[in-house]
Design a protein around this motif. Structure first.
Motif, PDB file in Angstrom:
ATOM      1  N   LEU A 119      -7.757   1.774   1.327  1.00 18.68           N
ATOM      2  CA  LEU A 119      -7.158   0.964   0.405  1.00 18.68           C
ATOM      3  C   LEU A 119      -7.916   0.422  -0.675  1.00 18.68           C
ATOM      4  N   ALA A 120      -8.913  -0.178  -0.524  1.00 17.96           N
ATOM      5  CA  ALA A 120      -9.811  -0.666  -1.402  1.00 17.96           C
ATOM      6  C   ALA A 120     -10.318   0.602  -2.267  1.00 17.96           C
ATOM      7  N   GLU A 121     -10.878   1.670  -1.872  1.00 19.61           N
ATOM      8  CA  GLU A 121     -11.511   2.842  -2.265  1.00 19.61           C
ATOM      9  C   GLU A 121     -10.322   3.342  -3.255  1.00 19.61           C
ATOM     10  N   ASP A 122      -9.270   3.717  -2.867  1.00 24.44           N
ATOM     11  CA  ASP A 122      -8.017   4.292  -3.499  1.00 24.44           C
ATOM     12  C   ASP A 122      -7.755   3.380  -4.670  1.00 24.44           C
ATOM     13  N   ALA A 123      -7.727   1.990  -4.391  1.00 23.33           N
ATOM     14  CA  ALA A 123      -7.239   1.254  -5.676  1.00 23.33           C
ATOM     15  C   ALA A 123      -8.276   1.114  -6.712  1.00 23.33           C
ATOM     16  N   LYS A 124      -9.373   1.285  -6.299  1.00 22.15           N
ATOM     17  CA  LYS A 124     -10.803   1.256  -7.269  1.00 22.15           C
ATOM     18  C   LYS A 124     -10.701   2.515  -7.802  1.00 22.15           C
ATOM     19  N   MET A 166      -0.984   0.675  -9.650  1.00 20.67           N
ATOM     20  CA  MET A 166      -2.170  -0.187  -9.682  1.00 20.67           C
ATOM     21  C   MET A 166      -1.405  -1.724  -9.328  1.00 20.67           C
ATOM     22  N   ALA A 167      -0.455  -1.953  -9.616  1.00 21.42           N
ATOM     23  CA  ALA A 167       0.148  -3.276  -9.611  1.00 21.42           C
ATOM     24  C   ALA A 167       0.745  -3.427  -8.047  1.00 21.42           C
ATOM     25  N   PHE A 168       0.960  -2.313  -7.451  1.00 25.43           N
ATOM     26  CA  PHE A 168       1.173  -2.248  -6.018  1.00 25.43           C
ATOM     27  C   PHE A 168      -0.149  -2.448  -5.032  1.00 25.43           C
ATOM     28  N   TYR A 169      -1.008  -1.778  -5.574  1.00 27.88           N
ATOM     29  CA  TYR A 169      -2.338  -1.885  -4.813  1.00 27.88           C
ATOM     30  C   TYR A 169      -2.866  -3.335  -5.108  1.00 27.88           C
ATOM     31  N   GLU A 170      -2.960  -3.905  -6.395  1.00 27.93           N
ATOM     32  CA  GLU A 170      -3.246  -5.143  -6.358  1.00 27.93           C
ATOM     33  C   GLU A 170      -2.577  -6.220  -5.263  1.00 27.93           C
ATOM     34  N   ASN A 171      -1.128  -6.041  -5.354  1.00 23.41           N
ATOM     35  CA  ASN A 171      -0.523  -6.862  -4.127  1.00 23.41           C
ATOM     36  C   ASN A 171      -0.862  -6.613  -2.802  1.00 23.41           C
ATOM     37  N   ALA A 172      -1.191  -5.443  -2.374  1.00 23.85           N
ATOM     38  CA  ALA A 172      -1.583  -5.012  -1.086  1.00 23.85           C
ATOM     39  C   ALA A 172      -3.023  -5.919  -0.874  1.00 23.85           C
ATOM     40  N   LEU A 173      -3.908  -5.803  -1.936  1.00 24.22           N
ATOM     41  CA  LEU A 173      -4.995  -6.120  -1.768  1.00 24.22           C
ATOM     42  C   LEU A 173      -5.209  -7.633  -1.712  1.00 24.22           C
ATOM     43  N   LEU A 174      -4.231  -8.389  -2.584  1.00 25.69           N
ATOM     44  CA  LEU A 174      -4.084  -9.805  -2.625  1.00 25.69           C
ATOM     45  C   LEU A 174      -3.597 -10.178  -1.317  1.00 25.69           C
ATOM     46  N   ALA A 175      -2.471  -9.356  -0.538  1.00 24.22           N
ATOM     47  CA  ALA A 175      -2.078 -10.016   0.544  1.00 24.22           C
ATOM     48  C   ALA A 175      -3.079 -10.016   1.770  1.00 24.22           C
ATOM     49  N   GLU A 188       0.838  -1.292   0.092  1.00 25.55           N
ATOM     50  CA  GLU A 188      -0.025   0.183  -0.109  1.00 25.55           C
ATOM     51  C   GLU A 188       1.010   1.302  -0.098  1.00 25.55           C
ATOM     52  N   CYS A 189       1.725   1.339   0.762  1.00 21.93           N
ATOM     53  CA  CYS A 189       2.740   2.409   0.755  1.00 21.93           C
ATOM     54  C   CYS A 189       3.424   2.660  -0.401  1.00 21.93           C
ATOM     55  N   MET A 190       4.010   1.588  -0.891  1.00 22.11           N
ATOM     56  CA  MET A 190       4.535   1.486  -2.274  1.00 22.11           C
ATOM     57  C   MET A 190       3.555   2.150  -3.368  1.00 22.11           C
ATOM     58  N   ALA A 191       2.375   1.834  -3.287  1.00 20.63           N
ATOM     59  CA  ALA A 191       1.433   2.178  -4.390  1.00 20.63           C
ATOM     60  C   ALA A 191       1.306   3.555  -4.182  1.00 20.63           C
TER      61      ALA A 191
END
Length: 137
Positions: free
Chosen positions: A62-67, A37-46, A21-24
């Protein structure tokens, strides 16, 4: 031991989620949205793998920012639901069991084993005992 291993795995996954999440967020500040977006995906999957549920009623940043970034990059709501929303909803609806410590003393009992020997609470005092109660309906 197995519980300890699972607890450590979940703890590590939660830390990975925070890291990604911090990397994103850093990538977004640097205008590297595809990387973000790739970093958000990793954060959400973890987070999903750790079975970490967002707190009901609280904003899930996290989910709102990624979406939001997903939409900015041209992703559709249907795509988001297929990729993340479905899994998040399943996790949110999953029943969570937790262990509660008994704060009441065991009532006195008398029980016979399969050989007919009668056991009482006093006869088991100081011994490790496993009582298995079952029923057939």
């Amino acid at each position: 031991m197995v519980g300890d291993k699972n607890d450590r795995k979940e703890s590590s996954l939660k830390q990975f989620s925070v890291y990604w999440e911090c990397m994103a967020r850093l990538a977004q500040l640097q205008h590297r949205n595809v990387d973000a977006m790739a970093f958000y995906e990793n954060a959400l999957l973890a987070r999903l793998e750790a079975r970490q549920k967002p707190i009901p009623g609280e904003k899930d940043e996290l989910a709102e920012d990624a979406k939001q970034l997903w939409s900015t990059l041209g992703g559709t709501n249907e795509g988001w639901m297929m990729w993340y929303g479905r899994h998040a909803n399943e996790l949110a609806q999953a029943v969570t069991l937790h262990w509660e410590n008994a704060n009441e003393p065991l009532p006195a009992f008398q029980i016979a084993d399969l050989k007919g020997k009668v056991w009482t609470q006093d006869s088991l005092k100081g011994k490790v005992t496993f009582l298995n109660f079952w029923a057939s309906w």
